[in-house]
Design an enzyme around this catalytic site. Structure first.
Site, short mmCIF file in Angstrom:
data_model
loop_
_atom_site.label_atom_id
_atom_site.label_comp_id
_atom_site.label_asym_id
_atom_site.label_seq_id
_atom_site.Cartn_x
_atom_site.Cartn_y
_atom_site.Cartn_z
N GLU A 207 7.82 -14.10 -45.80
CA GLU A 207 7.01 -13.34 -44.84
C GLU A 207 7.99 -12.60 -43.94
O GLU A 207 8.59 -13.20 -43.05
CB GLU A 207 6.11 -14.29 -44.03
N CYS A 241 5.56 -9.73 -35.84
CA CYS A 241 5.97 -9.11 -37.10
C CYS A 241 5.02 -8.00 -37.54
O CYS A 241 5.42 -7.09 -38.27
CB CYS A 241 6.09 -10.16 -38.20
#
Length: 452
Positions: A207, A241
């Site tokens: 990720e 993110c």
């Protein structure tokens, strides 16, 4: 490290993690332990990141509790073997797909959402029947210590354990042979993790991140766009993110959008955000200094003031930015929002197709045609139309990147599948059809072609 992994492998081989009841008990214990320490986690998040308890629940604990509820409610269904179609060539047979846990998994978590991004993958790993080693980030030491306390109180170390520390501990862990590695962090470190995993042919989920753009179409509701972009960008001081990294808007709409964003920055954080307590801090001096250098790009339309003593930077909007400026050369990961302009949607799409695939993309438009063009022609991990960030706050949809922004998925059933190997088993009946066995005869090829 070797002894720790070996102990977990022995635990797993005893079959203790496999029954549905054992998996549910593990999730129940995790939830009870987390609820008992809820206020302690608020204090730890305030200490590490200056997160207000509301934001801490909204973006961390609340998501973990939601994921726990969802996993427990669907666990039995997820675990059931799936019946698969059996071709006539295998008659008489039955085909099933069994959901096998990998075994001992490593979860490497980041500092920006240290509770959520440690425990959500753990929930999936436990639901899938694995043992787990957790490695929280040393950049969030208060949360890391509390996670270690929580896990030690809830699980035997042969089932789940926490390894605290920094780069040396990360390196030592990656030298071990795990059955699966789940990493959340930057693309640069992701490459290191993947290279280490390759030595043991260990599968990975990465990720990662990237420069997630916002496209404000010519027909967009600028008021709505400004409201939601400001919220999504400056959440956790931009250290997200999937935060909007930069905004693309038509030249004639730029100033109107910027004025509205300034209005909502003031509404959310006041005229003097550095004096309030709702603005999180930058995680450490290294990142603070990096962001300070990026403030020199373009022209500051709003914000730009800093508080080095408390590692805080005002929500900042930059205009007159070019793609050659430093702020456009890396993922910002901070409270700095460049606003750039484009002439045509088709031209912008063609331009963005040349970039690395981002983890997220956000589009503001009233037009279904604009929506179709963007969603059909641009590759990105996930995103929103007429909102920002919230697509990841659900257990019903997968979350993950593509290309440079990552590989693999988490959340809900997708997280369960990540930590599960689908094992295909065909069970044959006693009746045996001799046509498949040697010696082969050309006369049987016609029959074979009809059956296959």
């Amino acid at each position: 490290m070797e002894a720790m992994v070996a102990a977990q492998r022995r635990w797993f081989r005893q079959g203790k993690t496999l029954p549905a009841a054992a998996r549910k008990r593990a999730l129940d214990r995790l939830e009870a332990g987390l609820r008992a320490r809820e206020n302690q986690f608020y204090a730890a998040l305030r200490k590490d990141l200056n997160k207000h308890p509301f934001e801490a629940y909204e973006t961390e604990l609340g998501i973990v509790f939601s994921e726990l509820r969802y996993a427990k409610a669907h666990l039995h269904q997820w675990m059931k073997p799936e019946h698969a179609h059996t071709p006539l060539t295998h008659f008489p047979s039955r085909s099933r797909i069994y959901q096998d846990p990998y075994g001992v998994v490593l979860i490497l978590a980041p500092w920006n959402y240290p509770v959520q991004l440690t425990l959500v993958p753990l929930i999936s790993a436990l639901a899938a029947g694995n043992c787990a080693v957790l490695k929280p980030s040393a950049y969030a030491p208060a949360v890391s210590a509390l996670l270690a306390e929580l896990i030690a109180d809830v699980f035997p170390p042969s089932y789940v354990t926490v390894v605290e520390g920094g780069r040396a501990e990360n390196t030592a862990l990656l030298e071990q042979r795990f059955d699966y590695i789940f990493f959340t962090g930057s693309p640069e470190v992701g490459k290191t993790v993947m290279a280490a995993a390759a030595r043991h042919l260990t599968p990975v989920t990465l990720e990662l991140g990237g420069k997630s753009p916002v496209i404000v179409a010519g027909d967009a509701d600028l008021e709505l766009a400004a409201h939601r972009i400001v919220w999504g960008k400056f959440l956790n001081a931009g250290q997200t993110c999937v935060a909007p990294d930069h905004v693309w808007v038509r030249p004639e709409q730029r100033d109107g959008l910027v004025r509205r964003m300034e209005k909502y920055i003031v509404k959310f954080y006041s005229e003097t955000p550095l004096n309030g307590e709702d603005l999180p801090k930058i995680i450490n001096e290294k990142h603070f200094e990096r962001l300070q250098r990026l403030l020199n790009s373009g022209r500051t339309a709003w914000g730009g003031r800093i508080d080095p003593a408390r590692l805080r930077i005002e929500p900042t909007v930059l205009v007159d930015v070019t793609e050659d400026d430093p702020v456009m050369g890396e993922e910002i990961f901070g409270p700095i929002l460049p606003v750039l302009t484009y002439e045509s949607l088709d031209g912008l799409i063609a331009h963005l197709q040349e970039k690395e695939h981002p983890l997220a993309l956000y589009l503001f438009t009233r037009s279904r045609e604009a929506e179709r063009k963007v969603l059909q022609n641009l590759r990105f991990g996930g995103g929103c139309v007429n909102d920002a960030v919230v697509h990841l706050a659900t257990s019903h949809m997968p979350f993950g990147g593509v290309g440079n922004s990552g590989m693999g998925r988490c959340h809900g059933k997708f997280g369960f599948d990540t930590f599960t190997h689908p094992k295909s088993v065909l069970k044959k009946g006693w009746l045996d059809v001799p046509v498949r066995y040697p010696p082969y005869r050309e006369s049987r090829i016609g029959l074979l072609k009809k059956l296959m």
